[in-house]
Design an enzyme around this catalytic site. Structure first.
Site, PDB file in Angstrom:
ATOM      1  N   HIS A   1     -67.227  38.269 -58.747  1.00 33.83           N
ATOM      2  CA  HIS A   1     -68.490  38.716 -59.366  1.00 33.83           C
ATOM      3  C   HIS A   1     -69.410  37.502 -59.526  1.00 33.83           C
ATOM      4  CE1 HIS A   1     -66.774  42.620 -61.380  1.00 33.83           C
ATOM      5  NE2 HIS A   1     -67.139  42.815 -60.132  1.00 33.83           N
TER       6      HIS A   1
ATOM      7  N   HIS B   1     -63.900  53.611 -54.565  1.00 38.75           N
ATOM      8  CA  HIS B   1     -64.898  52.826 -55.319  1.00 38.75           C
ATOM      9  C   HIS B   1     -65.595  51.949 -54.295  1.00 38.75           C
ATOM     10  CE1 HIS B   1     -66.681  49.996 -58.062  1.00 38.75           C
ATOM     11  NE2 HIS B   1     -65.735  49.096 -57.986  1.00 38.75           N
TER      12      HIS B   1
ATOM     13  N   GLU C   1     -67.821  49.140 -54.634  1.00 37.57           N
ATOM     14  CA  GLU C   1     -68.242  47.755 -54.790  1.00 37.57           C
ATOM     15  C   GLU C   1     -67.828  47.025 -53.500  1.00 37.57           C
ATOM     16  OE1 GLU C   1     -66.980  46.185 -58.549  1.00 37.57           O
ATOM     17  OE2 GLU C   1     -68.383  44.494 -58.451  1.00 37.57           O
TER      18      GLU C   1
ATOM     19  N   ASP D   1     -66.224  44.518 -52.601  1.00 35.13           N
ATOM     20  CA  ASP D   1     -64.869  44.014 -52.335  1.00 35.13           C
ATOM     21  C   ASP D   1     -63.969  45.104 -51.751  1.00 35.13           C
ATOM     22  OD1 ASP D   1     -65.283  45.028 -54.961  1.00 35.13           O
ATOM     23  OD2 ASP D   1     -63.370  44.227 -55.636  1.00 35.13           O
TER      24      ASP D   1
ATOM     25  N   HIS E   1     -64.626  51.090 -63.063  1.00 34.54           N
ATOM     26  CA  HIS E   1     -65.641  50.594 -63.959  1.00 34.54           C
ATOM     27  C   HIS E   1     -67.060  50.826 -63.454  1.00 34.54           C
ATOM     28  CE1 HIS E   1     -66.531  46.661 -61.683  1.00 34.54           C
ATOM     29  NE2 HIS E   1     -65.640  47.316 -60.944  1.00 34.54           N
TER      30      HIS E   1
ATOM     31  N   ASP F   1     -59.626  49.773 -58.795  1.00 37.11           N
ATOM     32  CA  ASP F   1     -59.628  48.655 -59.750  1.00 37.11           C
ATOM     33  C   ASP F   1     -58.714  48.931 -60.949  1.00 37.11           C
ATOM     34  OD1 ASP F   1     -61.422  47.052 -58.358  1.00 37.11           O
ATOM     35  OD2 ASP F   1     -63.168  47.849 -59.391  1.00 37.11           O
TER      36      ASP F   1
ATOM     37  N   TYR G   1     -57.923  41.031 -66.584  1.00 37.57           N
ATOM     38  CA  TYR G   1     -58.770  41.963 -65.828  1.00 37.57           C
ATOM     39  C   TYR G   1     -59.315  43.039 -66.763  1.00 37.57           C
ATOM     40  CZ  TYR G   1     -60.243  44.621 -61.714  1.00 37.57           C
ATOM     41  OH  TYR G   1     -60.991  45.260 -60.759  1.00 37.57           O
TER      42      TYR G   1
ATOM     43  N   HIS H   1     -56.330  45.764 -56.203  1.00 36.60           N
ATOM     44  CA  HIS H   1     -56.175  44.309 -56.377  1.00 36.60           C
ATOM     45  C   HIS H   1     -54.769  44.043 -56.910  1.00 36.60           C
ATOM     46  CE1 HIS H   1     -60.471  43.519 -55.922  1.00 36.60           C
ATOM     47  NE2 HIS H   1     -60.743  44.393 -56.869  1.00 36.60           N
TER      48      HIS H   1
HETATM   49 FE1  FEO Z   1     -65.097  47.073 -58.845  1.00 35.00          FE
HETATM   50 FE2  FEO Z   1     -62.638  45.631 -57.117  1.00 35.00          FE
HETATM   51  O1  FEO Z   1     -64.362  46.251 -57.358  1.00 35.00           O
END
Ligand code: FEO
Length: 397
Positions: A23, A79, A81, A83, A145, A165, A193, A226
């Site tokens: 981030h 999700h 994002e 990544d 999130h 996530d 996290y 992750h």
């Molecule tokens: Fe909210 Fe691992 O991206």
């Protein structure tokens, strides 16, 4: 290299051993991370999530070694994002038209990022996708999130929850599973996290966990996007999330300070002495915000029942580093934590008042107006700080 997880599922993600910041510079990742992507093979084949954009070509190239890409029938994006969605453009150049299953918000976010008119299929909680013998079920997890987030449950192989996530950790390992790595390190990273990313959304976490438990799904594995896969006792991380989402605290006080010429440090240590005198069972952590990692400090805040925040007065205010920490703490919306401020000053003062105001604004319950000491604290001033620590600890009882 792909890694077979179960009869039907392979891991096809990327372990990022080099990642130290996530981030932008918002989150430290001392143990690297991974972008987990999963291939679910039945009569039909689904790919769940992709990887971060810098690894897009590597991801697609390695995926080709695992499967003829044209055999992928569906892409599921839990999700979006970057990544997780970053390799979509590279992948869809190879297999254009492959349907992307995601929430309505997910489609908007993918469109907003990549500006492509791909083949989107919007899903919501309870929608299913048959792969042949087994089925994927989608569970929206809004604001866990991001607004687009969802989980996907696979009813084969004993039951697998792909949680993106959720339940994740920034933890690089080639070993894949939680029982193959240091348990304490993984749990610390999972907590960090949660504290630094998910804590603001704790009410939604509580509801989502209750909903998933009420579904009574068989659960062999929890596969986040992750870090490690929860294989050994996967419900342990669900139980942790229940606890963490409920205004979590331990019997801990964290003292964080900044210091120019050691005066505020001496105050911090004297206050800690006072706390330990009257509450020896309380864990007292002392951190220097200018030297220690901000996200590790916020994780200590998350664990604490109270925090003490100190800075010398600089230009009528507090230090640069402390301003950043207080801004982050405000955003993380900690609940039911007490706090107070302290600091040294030379002439006008001002830091204690300013920090107190920011702590209150961030939702901390102020125990008192704080303590300030002129120039370098002498024996009497340090005795005052010790007494302040005693009274602070007593106010927590
Ligand atoms: Fe909210 Fe691992 O991206």
């Amino acid at each position: 290299m792909a890694k077979q997880i179960t009869k039907n599922v392979s891991w096809v993600g990327k372990v990022d051993w080099e990642l130290t910041r996530f981030h932008g510079d918002e989150l430290s990742t001392h143990r690297g991370s991974s972008y987990n992507s999963y291939l679910v093979r039945d009569e039909k084949v689904a790919l769940i999530d992709t990887v971060w954009q810098p690894y897009d070509r590597e991801f697609v190239s390695r995926l080709k070694q695992e499967i003829d890409l044209t055999k992928i029938d569906y892409i599921v994006m839990n999700h979006n994002e970057v990544d997780h969605s970053g390799a979509l453009p590279e992948l869809l150049r190879e297999i254009p038209g492959t349907p992307i299953y995601c929430t309505k918000k997910g489609e908007a976010i993918i469109r907003g990022h990549y500006h492509q008119d791909w083949n989107f299929v919007n899903v919501k909680t309870g929608d299913t996708l048959s792969l042949g013998e087994h089925t994927l079920t989608f569970i929206e997890a809004t604001m866990l999130h991001w607004p687009d987030t969802m989980f996907t449950y696979f009813d084969g192989d004993g039951g697998i929850l792909f949680s993106n996530d959720g339940f994740g950790q920034h933890f690089a390992t080639e070993s894949l599973y939680n029982d193959a790595v240091c348990k304490a390190e993984v749990m610390y990273e999972a907590e960090k996290y949660y504290a630094n990313i998910l804590n603001p959304f704790s009410p939604m976490v509580t509801k989502k966990v209750q909903q998933i438990l009420a579904m009574n799904l068989p659960l062999q594995l929890i596969c986040p996007s992750h870090g490690v896969i929860w294989k050994d006792n996967p419900s342990q991380i669900i139980e942790k999330y229940q606890a963490w989402a409920n205004a979590y605290q331990e019997n801990q006080v964290t003292i964080v300070y900044d210091t120019m010429w050691q005066s505020t440090r001496k105050m911090a240590e004297a206050i800690a002495d006072g706390i330990r005198e009257v509450a020896p069972e309380t864990t007292v952590i002392i951190k220097n915000i200018a030297h220690d990692d901000k996200n590790d400090i916020l994780t200590e805040f998350f664990r604490s029942k109270a925090v003490l925040v100190g800075s010398p007065t600089i230009n009528n205010g507090h230090s640069f580093a402390m301003a950043g920490l207080l801004e982050m703490a405000a955003g993380l919306k900690f609940k039911k934590k007490k706090a107070a401020a302290f600091g040294s000053y030379g002439w006008s003062g001002g830091s204690v008042k300013q920090i107190s105001a920011k702590l209150a604004e961030a939702g901390f319950e102020l125990v008192n107006d704080g303590i300030a000491k002129l120039w370098v604290p002498d024996t009497t001033a340090l005795d005052d700080c010790r007494e302040y620590g005693r009274q602070f600890a007593q106010s927590l009882a």
